[in-house]
Design a protein around this motif. Structure first.
Motif, PDB file in Angstrom:
ATOM      1  N   VAL A  38       0.785  -1.283   0.139  1.00 24.48           N
ATOM      2  CA  VAL A  38       0.067   0.097  -0.067  1.00 24.48           C
ATOM      3  C   VAL A  38       0.886   1.246   0.003  1.00 24.48           C
ATOM      4  N   ALA A  39       0.303   2.220  -0.689  1.00 27.54           N
ATOM      5  CA  ALA A  39       1.174   3.442  -0.728  1.00 27.54           C
ATOM      6  C   ALA A  39       1.009   4.356   0.286  1.00 27.54           C
ATOM      7  N   LEU A  40       2.022   4.762   0.933  1.00 26.08           N
ATOM      8  CA  LEU A  40       1.985   5.776   2.025  1.00 26.08           C
ATOM      9  C   LEU A  40       1.498   7.274   1.818  1.00 26.08           C
ATOM     10  N   ASP A  41       1.026   7.918   2.501  1.00 28.06           N
ATOM     11  CA  ASP A  41       0.805   9.191   2.412  1.00 28.06           C
ATOM     12  C   ASP A  41       1.652  10.165   2.030  1.00 28.06           C
ATOM     13  N   ALA A  42       2.936  10.152   2.583  1.00 32.48           N
ATOM     14  CA  ALA A  42       3.916  10.769   2.587  1.00 32.48           C
ATOM     15  C   ALA A  42       4.531  10.749   0.879  1.00 32.48           C
ATOM     16  N   ALA A  46       6.167  13.880  -2.402  1.00 27.94           N
ATOM     17  CA  ALA A  46       7.698  13.629  -2.776  1.00 27.94           C
ATOM     18  C   ALA A  46       8.006  13.908  -4.092  1.00 27.94           C
ATOM     19  N   ALA A  47       9.529  13.709  -4.431  1.00 27.80           N
ATOM     20  CA  ALA A  47      10.169  14.101  -5.712  1.00 27.80           C
ATOM     21  C   ALA A  47       9.459  13.056  -6.852  1.00 27.80           C
ATOM     22  N   PRO A  48       9.300  13.512  -8.057  1.00 27.35           N
ATOM     23  CA  PRO A  48       8.780  12.565  -8.959  1.00 27.35           C
ATOM     24  C   PRO A  48       9.585  11.299  -9.150  1.00 27.35           C
ATOM     25  N   LEU A  49       8.756  10.342  -9.740  1.00 22.87           N
ATOM     26  CA  LEU A  49       9.364   9.101  -9.966  1.00 22.87           C
ATOM     27  C   LEU A  49       9.239   8.517 -11.212  1.00 22.87           C
ATOM     28  N   ALA A  50      10.337   7.521 -11.681  1.00 21.24           N
ATOM     29  CA  ALA A  50      10.120   6.972 -12.817  1.00 21.24           C
ATOM     30  C   ALA A  50       8.713   6.634 -13.233  1.00 21.24           C
ATOM     31  N   PHE A  51       8.663   6.008 -14.730  1.00 23.95           N
ATOM     32  CA  PHE A  51       7.274   5.529 -15.213  1.00 23.95           C
ATOM     33  C   PHE A  51       6.801   4.427 -14.310  1.00 23.95           C
ATOM     34  N   GLU A  52       7.606   3.435 -14.247  1.00 23.19           N
ATOM     35  CA  GLU A  52       6.919   2.168 -13.355  1.00 23.19           C
ATOM     36  C   GLU A  52       6.839   1.977 -12.065  1.00 23.19           C
ATOM     37  N   HIS A  53       7.761   3.032 -11.561  1.00 23.45           N
ATOM     38  CA  HIS A  53       7.674   3.366  -9.940  1.00 23.45           C
ATOM     39  C   HIS A  53       6.281   4.335  -9.813  1.00 23.45           C
ATOM     40  N   GLN A  54       6.003   5.099 -10.570  1.00 17.55           N
ATOM     41  CA  GLN A  54       4.918   6.112 -10.246  1.00 17.55           C
ATOM     42  C   GLN A  54       3.692   5.195 -10.550  1.00 17.55           C
ATOM     43  N   LEU A  59      -1.134   2.315  -8.467  1.00 18.54           N
ATOM     44  CA  LEU A  59      -1.738   1.024  -8.087  1.00 18.54           C
ATOM     45  C   LEU A  59      -2.114   0.707  -6.734  1.00 18.54           C
ATOM     46  N   CYS A  60      -1.083   1.081  -5.764  1.00 23.17           N
ATOM     47  CA  CYS A  60      -1.026   0.859  -4.463  1.00 23.17           C
ATOM     48  C   CYS A  60      -1.840   1.868  -3.450  1.00 23.17           C
ATOM     49  N   GLN A  61      -2.627   2.629  -4.121  1.00 22.97           N
ATOM     50  CA  GLN A  61      -3.390   3.510  -3.345  1.00 22.97           C
ATOM     51  C   GLN A  61      -4.316   2.525  -2.330  1.00 22.97           C
ATOM     52  N   HIS A  68      -0.518  -8.886  -8.425  1.00 23.63           N
ATOM     53  CA  HIS A  68      -1.080  -8.196  -9.225  1.00 23.63           C
ATOM     54  C   HIS A  68      -0.306  -6.800  -9.616  1.00 23.63           C
ATOM     55  N   ILE A  69       0.660  -6.342  -9.103  1.00 29.82           N
ATOM     56  CA  ILE A  69       1.503  -5.390  -9.556  1.00 29.82           C
ATOM     57  C   ILE A  69       2.165  -5.749 -10.735  1.00 29.82           C
ATOM     58  N   ALA A  70       2.757  -6.869 -10.749  1.00 26.65           N
ATOM     59  CA  ALA A  70       3.785  -7.529 -11.757  1.00 26.65           C
ATOM     60  C   ALA A  70       2.710  -7.587 -13.194  1.00 26.65           C
ATOM     61  N   GLU A  71       1.435  -8.178 -12.854  1.00 29.17           N
ATOM     62  CA  GLU A  71       0.584  -8.250 -14.121  1.00 29.17           C
ATOM     63  C   GLU A  71       0.272  -6.722 -14.626  1.00 29.17           C
ATOM     64  N   ALA A  72      -0.114  -5.761 -13.779  1.00 31.32           N
ATOM     65  CA  ALA A  72      -0.656  -4.474 -13.809  1.00 31.32           C
ATOM     66  C   ALA A  72       0.217  -3.618 -14.675  1.00 31.32           C
ATOM     67  N   VAL A  73       1.512  -3.677 -14.319  1.00 29.87           N
ATOM     68  CA  VAL A  73       2.547  -2.871 -14.793  1.00 29.87           C
ATOM     69  C   VAL A  73       3.193  -3.654 -16.001  1.00 29.87           C
ATOM     70  N   GLY A  74       2.941  -4.927 -16.356  1.00 27.86           N
ATOM     71  CA  GLY A  74       3.524  -5.707 -17.461  1.00 27.86           C
ATOM     72  C   GLY A  74       4.938  -6.241 -17.312  1.00 27.86           C
ATOM     73  N   VAL A  75       5.531  -6.293 -16.012  1.00 27.68           N
ATOM     74  CA  VAL A  75       6.682  -6.637 -16.197  1.00 27.68           C
ATOM     75  C   VAL A  75       6.595  -8.161 -15.282  1.00 27.68           C
ATOM     76  N   PRO A  76       7.974  -9.024 -15.595  1.00 26.11           N
ATOM     77  CA  PRO A  76       7.869 -10.217 -14.703  1.00 26.11           C
ATOM     78  C   PRO A  76       7.961 -10.157 -13.271  1.00 26.11           C
TER      79      PRO A  76
END
Length: 116
Positions: A38-42, A46-54, A59-61, A68-76
């Motif tokens: 789950v994403a933290l409120d902080a 914070a500073a901008p993130l790379a595409f996959e990190h963002q 997703l983790c709101q 599920h994260i792997a499937e949704a982002v389309g990465v192994p």
């Protein structure tokens, strides 16, 4: 003469080792398929993130599993674990393990699978 084979547009595919910076092991070793993230409120201010990190933080709101994260982002799965671990270490995400299943439940599942 035969015609040249079609080569896929290389701009459409990013190699997993590029996304993880060449790392194959996550900074946090206890991440499993069913780990809830789950994403933290902080993380919002914070500073901008790379595409996959963002995308993962978005997703983790709501609590989401690593699978599920792997499937949704389309990465192994291994890449997802590295990215999630980076965000946990960076204070953007929090993770927790769901409660273990009782032994009798696991035995029932095993018996049903054997019956198939």
């Amino acid at each position: 003469m035969s015609e040249p084979s079609e080569v896929p547009d290389e701009g459409q595919f990013v190699r997993p080792f590029i996304i993880t910076g060449g790392r194959s092991l996550p900074a946090q070793a206890d991440l499993r398929l069913e780990t809830l993230v789950v994403a933290l409120d902080a993380a919002e201010g914070a500073a901008p993130l790379a595409f996959e990190h963002q995308r993962i933080v978005t997703l983790c709101q709501e609590p989401t599993t690593v699978a599920h994260i792997a499937e949704a982002v389309g990465v192994p799965l291994g890449v997802a674990k590295v990215l999630v671990a980076d965000l946990v270490v960076g204070g953007r995400l929090s993770c927790s393990q769901p409660a273990e299943l009782p032994l009798h439940t696991l035995e029932r599942i095993r018996d049903h699978v054997r019956a198939l």
